[in-house]
Design a protein around this motif. Structure first.
Motif, short mmCIF file in Angstrom:
data_model
loop_
_atom_site.label_atom_id
_atom_site.label_comp_id
_atom_site.label_asym_id
_atom_site.label_seq_id
_atom_site.Cartn_x
_atom_site.Cartn_y
_atom_site.Cartn_z
N VAL A 38 -90.40 19.11 62.86
CA VAL A 38 -89.69 20.05 61.99
C VAL A 38 -89.27 19.33 60.72
O VAL A 38 -88.47 18.38 60.77
N ALA A 39 -89.79 19.77 59.59
CA ALA A 39 -89.57 19.07 58.32
C ALA A 39 -88.09 19.01 57.95
O ALA A 39 -87.61 17.99 57.43
N SER A 40 -87.34 20.08 58.20
CA SER A 40 -85.93 20.10 57.83
C SER A 40 -85.13 19.07 58.61
O SER A 40 -84.18 18.46 58.09
N ARG A 41 -85.51 18.86 59.85
CA ARG A 41 -84.82 17.85 60.66
C ARG A 41 -85.12 16.45 60.14
O ARG A 41 -84.24 15.58 60.13
N GLU A 101 -76.95 33.94 71.32
CA GLU A 101 -77.53 33.68 70.00
C GLU A 101 -77.58 32.18 69.74
O GLU A 101 -78.59 31.65 69.25
N ALA A 102 -76.50 31.50 70.09
CA ALA A 102 -76.45 30.04 69.90
C ALA A 102 -77.53 29.36 70.74
O ALA A 102 -78.18 28.41 70.28
N SER A 147 -80.69 27.30 69.25
CA SER A 147 -80.88 25.89 69.64
C SER A 147 -82.29 25.67 70.18
O SER A 147 -82.95 24.69 69.82
N LEU A 148 -82.76 26.57 71.02
CA LEU A 148 -84.09 26.42 71.60
C LEU A 148 -85.18 26.51 70.54
O LEU A 148 -86.22 25.84 70.64
N GLU A 149 -84.97 27.33 69.53
CA GLU A 149 -85.98 27.52 68.50
C GLU A 149 -85.82 26.57 67.31
O GLU A 149 -86.58 26.66 66.35
#
Length: 382
Positions: A234-237, A363-364, A368-370
């Motif tokens: 994941v680029a943002s991470r 939702e949280a 988190s999973l996605e």
């Protein structure tokens, strides 16, 4: 008398609380009213301010580990001491505390300063009850809710814990933020500082740039590593990893892990931490180690998961694999240390966090999973 009847009959729940319950495998959490009994002996009743949502909560909900359901999970709580049992001497009502994992305190591992490897660790943290098989919680119909998850079950407005796993913090500490220090954050940071003992000037590889991996990145920077590589898809991470102290990143959708690490380091990395729980990543990471390299494993897959690797990658290079629980941390010592590092601006784990209300727990969990949220923290209604 049945086991359930025996356990129910020992309950004396008096205080009404709100809880998130995992009732069925892979089913959404349900927000319910419940009751909790008062603290006894060395127990402490804590009014929970906020609780982190950890990967372990989700894999237990989905029954990767055999915790009995229905259960109140949650194991990164922080709050205010409300009431103490008769044997409590270290805490008093009004004290701000961070909650961590349970341990017996008297086995060989506990008495040698390694409580994460307590002889009773699995039962105390995953057993779904106290050591006598009793629960402190009952639902609105009076039925038992399995609890004592990581000795706290803090997906609730109140949690019952032992004084040993409630860590007092300073009154001016940002309590709402601190719950994840009790598990995920201390796991990543402790693996670097306590277990691997990353050295100044060394190289470190974080496999996975989630909350645990990024905590390891920050800790590697604190420890003085000068080559810090974060790996993710994941680029943002990866961008956040650079902000938090990484010197290099590898997106394995674009670059082969082993080739990327060797291009950066030459002979391979000296230290690594695997937090993805993916056996194929572990196998690659072993190959990416340099001579005498060390890799810690904290990612938790399903029980029975195996990994294949060339044994000669260990043998010929003198490499080491080490499983790590809770960052080899003694919570009462290590959590205040992390709080102080955060106060100094050297451990900005607040950049990982997104807040949700307790009734937004599903939702949280999905975020988190996605990968939309690195570390969810659930605020409690009061």
């Amino acid at each position: 008398m049945t086991v359930t009847e025996s356990r129910t009959s020992t309950l004396t729940p008096t205080r009404e609380i709100t809880v998130a319950v995992a009732r069925e495998k892979e089913a959404p959490f349900t927000i319910e009213q419940a009751r909790i009994r008062p603290p006894q002996a060395d127990e402490v009743l804590v009014k929970v301010v906020a609780t982190g949502l950890c990967h372990t909560d989700l894999i237990v909900r989905d029954q990767f580990y055999p915790v009995p359901l229905p259960a109140v999970l949650g194991h990164e709580g922080a709050g205010i001491v409300e009431q103490v049992g008769s044997d409590v001497t270290a805490l008093a009502p009004g004290d701000p505390v961070v909650l961590s994992y349970g341990y017996c305190g008297h086995c060989a591992q506990c008495t040698s300063g390694m409580p994460g490897y307590c002889d009773q660790f699995f039962g105390l943290n995953f057993g779904g009850s106290d050591t006598e098989g009793n629960s402190a919680l009952a639902d609105a119909e009076g039925e038992v809710l399995h609890d004592h998850f990581f000795a706290q079950s803090s997906f609730a407005t109140y949690a019952l814990v032992k004084q040993a796993n409630a860590v007092k913090v300073s009154a001016d500490a940002p309590l709402e933020l601190l719950g994840p220090l009790g598990c995920g954050i201390q796991t990543g940071a402790g693996a670097v500082i306590n277990t691997l003992r990353v050295r100044p000037g060394s190289s470190f590889l974080a496999l996975g740039a989630g909350a645990v991996g990024l905590s390891a990145v920050m800790a590697a920077r604190v420890a003085g590593a000068t080559t810090i590589i974060a790996v993710d898809v994941v680029a943002s991470r990866l961008a956040l990893a650079m902000e938090l102290g990484a010197t290099h990143t590898i997106n394995t959708l674009e670059t082969d892990l082993v080739e990327g690490v060797r291009e950066i380091t030459g002979a391979g990395t000296q230290f690594a931490l695997e937090s993805t729980g993916r056996p194929e990543v572990l196998a690659q990471a072993i190959e990416a180690l340099g001579p005498l390299g060390q890799i810690g494993v904290v990612g938790a897959p399903k029980l029975g998961t195996t990994s294949e690797f060339d044994v000669n990658n260990l043998l010929l290079g003198g490499r080491t694999i080490r499983g790590i629980v809770e960052g080899d941390s003694v919570p009462g010592v290590f959590i205040p240390h992390l709080v102080e590092l955060h106060r100094q601006g050297r451990f900005p784990f607040d950049k990982l966090v997104r807040f949700y209300d307790l009734d937004q727990i599903n939702e949280a969990a999905q975020d988190s999973l996605e990968g939309r949220t690195l570390k969810a923290i659930l605020r409690m209604p009061h």
